[in-house]
Write a protein that holds these residues in place. Structure first.
Motif, short mmCIF file in Angstrom:
data_model
loop_
_atom_site.label_atom_id
_atom_site.label_comp_id
_atom_site.label_asym_id
_atom_site.label_seq_id
_atom_site.Cartn_x
_atom_site.Cartn_y
_atom_site.Cartn_z
N SER A 47 0.75 -1.26 0.02
CA SER A 47 0.02 0.05 0.11
C SER A 47 0.88 1.19 0.12
O SER A 47 2.05 1.18 0.19
N LYS A 48 0.16 2.39 -0.28
CA LYS A 48 0.97 3.69 -0.20
C LYS A 48 1.72 3.96 1.12
O LYS A 48 2.83 4.52 1.26
N GLU A 49 1.05 3.70 2.25
CA GLU A 49 1.45 3.88 3.56
C GLU A 49 2.70 2.90 3.83
O GLU A 49 3.67 3.46 4.41
N ALA A 50 2.45 1.54 3.48
CA ALA A 50 3.57 0.73 3.32
C ALA A 50 5.07 1.18 2.59
O ALA A 50 6.08 0.86 3.26
N ARG A 51 4.75 1.70 1.59
CA ARG A 51 5.80 2.15 0.81
C ARG A 51 6.57 3.17 1.23
O ARG A 51 7.78 3.52 1.27
N VAL A 52 5.87 4.29 1.74
CA VAL A 52 6.28 5.34 2.31
C VAL A 52 7.26 4.91 3.78
O VAL A 52 8.22 5.45 4.07
N MET A 53 6.60 4.04 4.73
CA MET A 53 7.28 3.44 5.67
C MET A 53 8.52 3.03 5.33
O MET A 53 9.82 2.81 5.95
#
Length: 380
Positions: A7-13
């Motif tokens: 997900s987008k949040e996982a890629r950011v993290m």
């Protein structure tokens, strides 16, 4: 294997985690270099050595020690065991021709060993290596090889990184490397991208090699060395070139007073002695070296050519001289060559006043003797 879609949040993290790890890694490297610098300063103070000496030994010895192989494998142990036995393959060949047959025979024997026998060979070889000590021999050649190989890698990396970077962003790069000690005989190195390749010549009015020479003098002797070192070296090389030109001219002509004359070269040298200079490099104009060249590397190359005999005096035959004379006369008529002559006086063709004698310039210019002498005076 199914593809995992983050997900987008996982890629950011995940990106943030990678950046954090990278920053920590660089910070640890910086701390390590700081510790090395502090340790070097402490060693220098404890053993009363200069910091440069400690850093020199520390960095020079770290490379070979890091490249040293400590792991023992069974193949090397097997070769060591066979060398102790002194057995050689039965072959009539000699020299390098023995090696293929020898390796083939050893490979067959090695493949026939069991795992337990290989472990025993490794243990024996490890015990033998433990009794041996290895050292790093540092001499002038090893230092020069280290510098040359390192600069070669830097140049290759620079071409690999800076040239594409220039194409993408327009960034121009200039890199100079000079020696900082007189212990090594090493020439400086310059790397420039295409956009600033002629910057020193056209804008600053100095050749890259001249700049490197002055940088070298500054690194060794400071501000005075930057000027004096270059000027002295250029003057010495010029003097050596003039000396060898005159000496070779005297040898070929047999005239101890023969001298090279740049301005009247054809009239006073070629015509008088029937000799000519051969092999003069195209990159240096054929004229007085004090007026045409300040590049140290060009002067050194010219001196090297004279010493090796690439540039030399050659005796002319009468026929060759007549051909050269005819060609020079044609050049003089066409204006291609201008013969240097002494400048005429500015008052040529005008009347000159007769200079007044020094005796007539004084106040007492009258004659001291009488104008007439009587006969009585003669008889007496």
């Amino acid at each position: 294997r199914p593809k995992v879609i983050l997900s987008k949040e996982a890629r950011v993290m995940l990106t943030l985690e990678r950046k954090t790890k990278s920053e920590h890694f660089r910070q640890d490297l910086d701390n390590a270099w700081s510790d090395i610098t502090e340790t070097a300063a402490k060693i220098a103070a404890t053993h009363h050595k200069s910091l440069k000496r400690v850093q020199h030994d520390l960095y020079l010895r770290s490379g070979p020690l890091l490249r040293k192989r400590n792991k023992v494998n069974s193949w090397n142990a097997f070769f060591w065991k066979r060398s102790l036995e002194g057995r050689a393959p039965e072959s009539v060949a000699t020299g390098r021709a023995v090696l293929p047959a020898f390796i083939g025979q050893l490979r067959t024997e090695y493949q026939a060993l069991t795992a337990e026998e290989k472990v025993i060979l490794v243990e024996e070889f490890s015990q033998y290596k433990a009794t041996k000590t290895s050292g790093v021999r540092v001499n002038a050649r090893s230092k020069i090889n280290d510098i040359t190989q390192t600069l070669k890698k830097i140049e290759n990396e620079a071409r690999f990184f800076f040239l594409p970077l220039r194409c993408r962003t327009g960034l121009e790069t200039v890199l100079f490397a000079v020696r900082g000690s007189t212990d090594l005989s090493l020439n400086g190195v310059a790397f420039t991208t295409e956009g600033v390749n002629d910057f020193m010549d056209t804008v600053m009015g100095i050749d890259n090699q001249d700049l490197i020479s002055k940088m070298e003098g500054f690194a060794i002797q400071g501000v005075k060395g930057a000027a004096k070192n270059h000027q002295q070296r250029v003057s010495l090389v010029r003097a050596s070139i003039r000396e060898i030109i005159n000496r070779k001219l005297q040898e070929i002509t047999g005239e101890p007073n023969a001298r090279m004359q740049w301005v009247h070269y054809f009239r006073n040298v070629v015509t008088r002695y029937l000799v000519v200079i051969e092999g003069w490099p195209d990159g240096i104009p054929f004229a007085n070296l004090s007026n045409v060249s300040n590049a140290l590397h060009q002067l050194e190359a010219l001196l090297r050519k004279w010493e090796l005999g690439s540039v030399y005096w050659r005796a002319l035959t009468e026929q060759e001289y007549q051909v050269m004379l005819r060609k020079r006369n044609e050049q003089l008529e066409s204006g291609e060559v201008v013969e240097h002559r002494s400048r005429t006086r500015s008052d040529k063709g005008k009347k000159h006043k007769r200079p007044v004698r020094l005796a007539q310039q004084g106040k007492n210019s009258s004659y001291k003797s009488r104008e007439t002498i009587d006969d009585s005076d003669d008889e007496q």
